[in-house]
Design a protein around this motif. Structure first.
Motif, short mmCIF file in Angstrom:
data_model
loop_
_atom_site.label_atom_id
_atom_site.label_comp_id
_atom_site.label_asym_id
_atom_site.label_seq_id
_atom_site.Cartn_x
_atom_site.Cartn_y
_atom_site.Cartn_z
N MET A 9 0.84 -1.20 0.00
CA MET A 9 0.00 0.00 0.00
C MET A 9 0.87 1.25 0.00
SD MET A 9 -2.83 1.31 2.75
CE MET A 9 -4.30 0.65 2.13
N THR A 10 0.42 2.29 -0.63
CA THR A 10 1.12 3.57 -0.51
C THR A 10 0.14 4.59 0.05
OG1 THR A 10 0.51 4.32 -2.70
CG2 THR A 10 2.58 3.12 -2.52
N LEU A 53 -10.65 12.72 8.63
CA LEU A 53 -9.44 11.92 8.38
C LEU A 53 -8.29 12.40 9.27
CD1 LEU A 53 -9.56 11.82 4.48
CD2 LEU A 53 -9.75 9.83 5.99
N LYS A 54 -8.20 13.70 9.42
CA LYS A 54 -7.10 14.26 10.22
C LYS A 54 -7.23 13.80 11.68
CE LYS A 54 -6.57 18.64 11.74
NZ LYS A 54 -6.29 20.09 11.74
N MET A 55 -8.48 13.83 12.20
CA MET A 55 -8.67 13.43 13.59
C MET A 55 -8.39 11.94 13.75
SD MET A 55 -9.04 16.32 14.70
CE MET A 55 -9.50 16.50 16.40
N ARG A 56 -8.72 11.19 12.71
CA ARG A 56 -8.43 9.76 12.74
C ARG A 56 -6.91 9.52 12.77
NH1 ARG A 56 -11.66 5.41 10.78
NH2 ARG A 56 -10.42 3.53 10.38
N LEU A 57 -6.21 10.32 11.97
CA LEU A 57 -4.74 10.23 11.92
C LEU A 57 -4.16 10.55 13.30
CD1 LEU A 57 -2.19 10.03 10.00
CD2 LEU A 57 -2.33 12.50 9.83
N LEU A 58 -4.65 11.63 13.90
CA LEU A 58 -4.13 12.04 15.20
C LEU A 58 -4.39 10.98 16.25
CD1 LEU A 58 -2.83 14.28 16.88
CD2 LEU A 58 -5.12 15.19 17.30
N LYS A 59 -5.60 10.44 16.22
CA LYS A 59 -5.98 9.42 17.21
C LYS A 59 -5.10 8.18 17.03
CE LYS A 59 -10.15 6.96 18.76
NZ LYS A 59 -10.17 5.76 17.92
N ALA A 79 10.33 4.30 2.56
CA ALA A 79 10.57 2.91 2.17
C ALA A 79 9.31 2.06 2.28
CB ALA A 79 11.69 2.33 3.03
N LYS A 80 8.34 2.53 3.09
CA LYS A 80 7.07 1.82 3.24
C LYS A 80 6.00 2.37 2.30
CE LYS A 80 8.11 -0.41 7.22
NZ LYS A 80 8.16 -1.89 7.27
N ASP A 139 -4.80 4.72 8.29
CA ASP A 139 -4.49 3.65 9.25
C ASP A 139 -3.13 3.05 8.94
OD1 ASP A 139 -6.94 4.24 10.22
OD2 ASP A 139 -7.96 2.47 9.39
N TYR A 140 -2.85 2.88 7.66
CA TYR A 140 -1.56 2.31 7.25
C TYR A 140 -0.42 3.23 7.68
CZ TYR A 140 2.18 0.65 4.18
OH TYR A 140 3.37 0.18 3.68
#
Lengths: 380, 384
Positions: free
Chosen positions: A1-2, A263-269, A311-312, A361-362
């Motif tokens: 995944m990227t 999405l941003k809040m999900r990222l932060l969480k 690299a991921k 999530d990734y």
């Protein structure tokens, strides 16, 4: 995944944009200044693009000048308006402006104009007391500030600035650099006099942007030639670029801000769950721009984490993409008084309306795993 | 009449019985340099000539970079007709200012005038056609050389070339190439002595970036222009750095790292048939380049280590880097070593016993093997 999470550096042009540009190059390639019918069609397209953007900006009477991008528009706003005022002038910009504003301001200072730098606090909020004092006692002829800070997502209270300036110094011109704000935040051109926007931050092409200029604001051109754009920006209009900009604007979802904020809040969480001692640089995430989150990972150098993420397949940025070539911590973060070691561990994640939850999530999973490995190795 | 380049070569003259071998190599190398441009290379009277190239200027630029060539003279080759020679000389002197002198050499003794007479006649005609010039036979600003051999050759200026010995006459060596200013210069200095050089680069992703690797490849490409290409062995080095960082005393980190680099470079060098290693160290420049630190790194190298910059100052090195064209690339900001691994207080006089003790905590052989397994190669030239 990227996961491409560097949308404040640039965005992927949408299919609609590419199609519009291709169509323009294949079918509508005529010079809008030519006199025959197909050329008039090209001119109409330009008019339409202007009208659509002006409507989004709630723009009162004025002019939308197409430029080669945000940098040119910012340069033109500062240098063009100061030159048109004649004599030595006074301008004010914040310490955290984009280099295209800051460097233009410094160039004017070298020419003998006065420059006042507005301080910001640790969240990126301008020093209102300083601004008020300045407007009262030594009003600048021009104030230029950014709608959204490109590194931290700090949002300027444009209404507050506008009210303050109009009350204390009605003749002061207000320029808003909207490169990171346009379409992502509601924008009301009645609050200011000049506005910069750029296409490639909203899935449009690179090499095209615009400066909106309120009617009555005088501007000296910086580029001379065939008097296109009412003589304020000569050069044959970049019709494919403008067609791309128009397509990008028309396609940009109305719900983008809401989507990206979630999405941003999900990222932060997700990040906080894995990395409890994480630091947020800039405003409270709920109050900041929906698409930018600047995080510091204590004990890890941002650049190292960036390359490990690379690299991921996770692409992010340290500070502004344009300043990472210079070997120092971000000028924005140091102007905000962020300590050096925290600033060194800073990464900017920036989203777009097409970012998927799975990518968020990734990115969180990768960052968490890499952080655990990398933090074992710090300079002794 | 045609344009030719007359090449002057240096030290090859000094070689005794080996001279034909050195010369052959030199001619081969010149040929390789100019043939892509369509030039023809030939020898006559122990001089090397280049001719028949549509772009002699480009030819000259390439020949200047052939090791063993000291100078390149653009010359005119023409029939041995005195009138035509005088006219040509007069024309060539048109753009000159100041003083000049004609130097004639008559190798073809069947030519009716001898050297002295030739000089007088040609000098007179040049002066007649260019009255703004004056003759100075002792310290002229310009020397107009006229040689009478199978043809007549006239030349005015010489362009300095790189010098040294023909590439390939000095064996092979392995350069430890970082992205800095020094190591490319060190490689160049040894290449100049006729040695074929390959490079080994230690890559610490993610502590250094792809751009750092690109930069090293670009440096190899620039150096390769003097040698028909350069091969770079890229060694994954992160694991070793992390192990040293985690298990060894901080102050010894850099020297321990250098010792690993030597071990790995030596292994690759042997596999490639190289007889020496090359590093860009300059005595005392940094903590790992003190006499003691160099002794400690040398201790693990099983072959000679050439350090051509050992006695040069940074400024002298920088000057050479600028001249050979690597400087601008070397100063790009992409770091080749992350500060995470730089000791705050490096030991400047490491003792071998301490290093050996520190290395006892590491699986030295295993780490070297693993790094060698991950080596990739970059070729600076394109196969045709």
């Amino acid at each position: 995944m990227t996961a491409y999470l560097d949308n404040s550096a640039t965005t992927r042009p949408s299919e609609a944009v590419i199609a519009a540009m291709e169509h323009c190059m294949r079918e509508g390639f005529y010079n809008p200044s030519s006199l025959y019918a197909p050329a008039m069609e090209a001119e109409k397209q330009l008019k339409r693009a202007r009208a659509v953007i002006e409507e989004i900006l709630h723009a009162p009477a004025g002019q939308l000048l197409f430029t080669s991008g945000g940098t040119e528009a910012n340069n033109l706003a500062l240098m063009g308006s100061v030159e048109a005022m004649y004599g030595m002038r006074h301008l004010a910009v914040s310490r955290v402006e984009h280099p295209s504003v800051l460097e233009a301001a410094r160039a004017l200072e070298r020419l003998g104009h006065r420059l006042s730098l507005i301080r910001v606090d640790g969240t990126g909020e301008p020093d209102w007391a300083q601004l008020e004092d300045l407007l009262e006692r030594d009003p600048p002829d021009l104030i230029s500030m950014m709608q959204v800070n490109n590194e931290t997502g700090a949002v300027l209270d444009v209404r507050k600035l506008s009210k303050l300036a109009r009350r204390l110094s009605p003749n002061t011109l207000l320029h808003l650099d909207g490169v990171q704000g346009f379409l992502r935040l509601p924008t009301d051109a009645r609050l200011f006099d000049l506005y910069t926007l750029s296409a490639h931050k909203i899935h449009g092409p690179k090499g095209v942007g615009a400066l909106w200029v309120r009617k009555g604001v005088r501007l000296a051109p910086r580029q001379l030639g065939g008097d296109q754009e009412d003589g304020l920006r000569s050069g044959t209009e970049n019709t494919p670029g403008i067609a791309g900009l128009l397509a990008a604007v028309e396609r940009y979802p109305a719900s983008a801000a809401k989507t990206m904020m979630e999405l941003k809040m999900r990222l932060l969480k997700g990040m906080r769950e894995r990395i409890p001692d994480l630091k947020v640089n800039g405003p409270d995430p709920g109050a900041g721009a929906p698409h930018i989150l600047n995080l510091s990972f204590p004990g890890v150098r941002g650049e190292v984490l960036l390359h490990a993420l690379e690299a991921k397949g996770v692409y992010v940025s340290t500070g502004a993409a344009c300043s990472s070539k210079k070997r120092k911590v971000s000028g924005v973060l140091s102007a905000m008084g962020i300590p050096l070691d925290v600033a060194e561990g800073a990464l900017r994640f920036s989203l777009c309306p097409d970012t998927r939850e799975s990518q968020i999530d990734y990115a969180c999973r990768c960052t968490g795993e890499l952080y655990d490995t990398l933090k074992r190795f710090r300079r002794k | 009449m045609r344009d030719v380049l007359l090449l002057r070569f240096g030290e090859v003259h000094l070689k005794g019985l080996n001279r034909p071998y050195f010369l052959r190599k030199l001619v081969d190398n010149v040929r390789r340099a100019v043939e892509p441009l369509g030039g023809r290379v030939w020898m006559s009277d122990s001089r090397i000539y280049v001719s028949d190239c549509p772009d002699m200027e480009a030819c000259a630029q390439r020949v200047r970079r052939v090791f063993g060539i000291l100078g390149v003279c653009p010359a005119v080759e023409m029939e041995k007709d005195l009138e035509a020679i005088c006219k040509q000389c007069a024309r060539m002197a048109e753009g000159l200012t100041g003083t000049f002198k004609v130097i004639a050499r008559r190798s073809d003794k069947s030519f009716p005038l001898d050297s002295m007479e030739l000089q007088k006649i040609i000098g007179g005609r040049v002066l007649e056609a260019n009255p703004h010039l004056t003759v100075d036979v002792h310290r002229p600003d310009h020397k107009l050389n006229v040689e009478i051999r199978d043809h007549c050759y006239i030349r005015l200026h010489e362009v300095e070339a790189v010098g040294g010995l023909p590439m390939g006459t000095g064996g092979k060596a392995m350069l430890l190439l970082s992205g800095g200013i020094d190591s490319p210069v060190a490689g160049f200095q040894v290449m100049k002595r006729g040695v074929r050089v390959q490079a080994v680069h230690f890559f610490s992703f993610p502590y250094t970036s792809e751009r750092a690797r690109e930069k090293v490849c670009e440096l190899a490409r620039i150096l390769g222009e003097y040698a028909g290409g350069m091969l770079v062995h890229i060694v994954p080095f992160t694991e070793i750095q992390l192990e040293i960082h985690e298990k060894c005393p901080d102050g010894l980190g850099t020297v321990l790292m250098r010792r690993f680099m030597m071990r790995i470079a030596e292994r690759i060098a042997r596999a490639q048939g190289c007889g020496a290693l090359i590093t860009g160290e300059s005595l005392g420049q940094v903590a790992s380049q003190t006499m003691e630190a160099i002794a400690a790194t040398d201790a693990v190298a099983g072959m000679p280590v050439f350090r051509p910059l050992i006695g040069l100052d940074k400024l002298e090195i920088t000057d050479i880097a600028a001249r050979i064209g690597t400087y601008e690339t070397s100063i790009l900001p992409y770091e080749d070593c992350c500060t995470v691994f730089t000791p705050r207080h490096p030991v400047t006089k490491p003792r071998l016993a301490d290093l050996v003790k520190a290395e006892a905590r590491l699986d030295v052989e295993g780490l070297v093997e693993a790094a060698l397994d991950g080596v990739t190669q970059y070729k600076s030239w394109e196969d045709s």
